[in-house]
Scaffold this motif. Sequence first.
Motif, PDB file in Angstrom:
ATOM      1  N   GLU A 124       9.745  15.077  23.081  1.00 44.56           N
ATOM      2  CA  GLU A 124      10.434  14.420  21.830  1.00 44.56           C
ATOM      3  C   GLU A 124      10.857  13.040  22.064  1.00 44.56           C
ATOM      4  N   ASP A 125      11.297  12.823  23.343  1.00 48.60           N
ATOM      5  CA  ASP A 125      11.539  11.288  23.592  1.00 48.60           C
ATOM      6  C   ASP A 125      10.387  10.593  24.499  1.00 48.60           C
ATOM      7  N   ASP A 126      10.149   9.490  23.895  1.00 50.99           N
ATOM      8  CA  ASP A 126       8.901   8.684  24.514  1.00 50.99           C
ATOM      9  C   ASP A 126       9.436   8.134  25.914  1.00 50.99           C
ATOM     10  N   ASP A 127      10.764   8.294  26.341  1.00 48.65           N
ATOM     11  CA  ASP A 127      11.204   7.695  27.375  1.00 48.65           C
ATOM     12  C   ASP A 127      11.301   8.784  28.691  1.00 48.65           C
ATOM     13  N   GLU A 128      10.886  10.026  28.373  1.00 45.46           N
ATOM     14  CA  GLU A 128      10.974  11.161  29.056  1.00 45.46           C
ATOM     15  C   GLU A 128      10.050  10.729  30.214  1.00 45.46           C
ATOM     16  N   VAL A 129      10.229  11.189  31.506  1.00 42.06           N
ATOM     17  CA  VAL A 129       9.278  11.190  32.660  1.00 42.06           C
ATOM     18  C   VAL A 129       8.008  12.216  32.426  1.00 42.06           C
ATOM     19  N   VAL A 130       6.976  11.866  32.763  1.00 38.99           N
ATOM     20  CA  VAL A 130       5.862  12.714  32.633  1.00 38.99           C
ATOM     21  C   VAL A 130       5.965  13.728  33.790  1.00 38.99           C
ATOM     22  N   PRO A 131       5.863  15.020  33.551  1.00 35.27           N
ATOM     23  CA  PRO A 131       6.212  15.688  34.552  1.00 35.27           C
ATOM     24  C   PRO A 131       4.917  15.903  35.614  1.00 35.27           C
ATOM     25  N   GLU A 132       5.159  16.122  36.875  1.00 38.25           N
ATOM     26  CA  GLU A 132       4.144  16.222  37.849  1.00 38.25           C
ATOM     27  C   GLU A 132       3.362  17.302  37.621  1.00 38.25           C
ATOM     28  N   LEU A 133       2.045  17.061  37.965  1.00 34.02           N
ATOM     29  CA  LEU A 133       1.123  18.253  37.886  1.00 34.02           C
ATOM     30  C   LEU A 133       1.199  19.367  38.900  1.00 34.02           C
ATOM     31  N   SER A 134       0.955  20.567  38.367  1.00 33.61           N
ATOM     32  CA  SER A 134       1.093  21.854  39.390  1.00 33.61           C
ATOM     33  C   SER A 134      -0.234  21.680  40.196  1.00 33.61           C
ATOM     34  N   ASP A 135      -0.058  22.350  41.235  1.00 28.89           N
ATOM     35  CA  ASP A 135      -1.288  22.424  42.261  1.00 28.89           C
ATOM     36  C   ASP A 135      -2.476  23.072  41.489  1.00 28.89           C
ATOM     37  N   GLU A 136      -2.262  23.755  40.533  1.00 25.35           N
ATOM     38  CA  GLU A 136      -3.492  24.358  39.868  1.00 25.35           C
ATOM     39  C   GLU A 136      -4.049  23.402  39.152  1.00 25.35           C
ATOM     40  N   GLU A 137      -3.225  22.543  38.268  1.00 31.26           N
ATOM     41  CA  GLU A 137      -3.634  21.459  37.195  1.00 31.26           C
ATOM     42  C   GLU A 137      -4.311  20.264  38.228  1.00 31.26           C
ATOM     43  N   LYS A 138      -3.825  20.165  39.555  1.00 32.61           N
ATOM     44  CA  LYS A 138      -4.421  19.087  40.414  1.00 32.61           C
ATOM     45  C   LYS A 138      -5.895  19.628  40.837  1.00 32.61           C
ATOM     46  N   THR A 139      -5.841  20.862  41.306  1.00 31.60           N
ATOM     47  CA  THR A 139      -7.001  21.536  41.545  1.00 31.60           C
ATOM     48  C   THR A 139      -8.117  21.423  40.520  1.00 31.60           C
ATOM     49  N   LEU A 140      -7.671  21.605  39.300  1.00 30.70           N
ATOM     50  CA  LEU A 140      -8.679  21.677  37.991  1.00 30.70           C
ATOM     51  C   LEU A 140      -9.165  20.214  37.911  1.00 30.70           C
ATOM     52  N   HIS A 141      -8.150  19.398  38.059  1.00 31.48           N
ATOM     53  CA  HIS A 141      -8.588  17.842  37.932  1.00 31.48           C
ATOM     54  C   HIS A 141      -9.661  17.375  38.871  1.00 31.48           C
ATOM     55  N   ASP A 142      -9.107  17.687  40.094  1.00 29.10           N
ATOM     56  CA  ASP A 142     -10.165  17.333  41.229  1.00 29.10           C
ATOM     57  C   ASP A 142     -11.441  17.779  40.997  1.00 29.10           C
ATOM     58  N   ALA A 143     -11.446  19.218  40.341  1.00 25.12           N
ATOM     59  CA  ALA A 143     -12.919  19.996  40.218  1.00 25.12           C
ATOM     60  C   ALA A 143     -13.651  19.116  39.053  1.00 25.12           C
ATOM     61  N   ALA A 144     -12.897  18.684  37.886  1.00 29.77           N
ATOM     62  CA  ALA A 144     -13.718  18.204  36.830  1.00 29.77           C
ATOM     63  C   ALA A 144     -14.193  16.829  37.378  1.00 29.77           C
TER      64      ALA A 144
END
Length: 185
Positions: free
Chosen positions: A68-88
């Motif tokens: 809702e806020d643009d000032d909000e910090v982007v959450p860090e990626l989970s291990d699963e998200e990092k794995t999928l990003h690396d795979a892609a």
Amino acid sequence: ETSVGAVVAGDYGWTAHMEKVMTSQVFTNTDNLGYMKARKTFEINPNHPVIKNMLDRVNELPEEKDAEDDDEVVPELSDEEKTLHDAAVLIFQTCSLNSGFSLPAASANEFSDRIERLVRAGLSVPHDAAVSEVEVEIPEGDDDEEDNGDSPGMPPLDFDNIHFEEPEVEEGDPVDDIAEGHDEL
């Protein structure tokens, strides 16, 4: 049909081979290379089991909350998200290489890091496992021999007494004929 994907060049611009040739030229003006490089298209095979598995795993990820806020910090990626990003990214990079394109120099280190993470995951080695030092025992040799760094059983090298002989040049040698008309030689 059996490949996970391919990177193809557009109708206009250079092919992958021509890109390699032009970027390897010594006096190439790199400012204008971007205009001639072909627009690349990453085509994936939706029927490939790797792509199907990745899609299933992405669909199983928890939904993101709308910020809702643009000032909000982007959450860090989970291990699963990092794995999928690396795979892609790894699939894209390997498809680029298989299609004949080169990886940019900046992404070469990232590529090797991704490969290492993939190998670690495949061998079940934790990503934070440190490199252990290996202790090497050097057997004690005879005290009579001087340690000169040479292989055992080899006589020590004497670099002070090495002499090189000039090759004999016969008269009428083609090299002499060429050199006669040139004072600078």
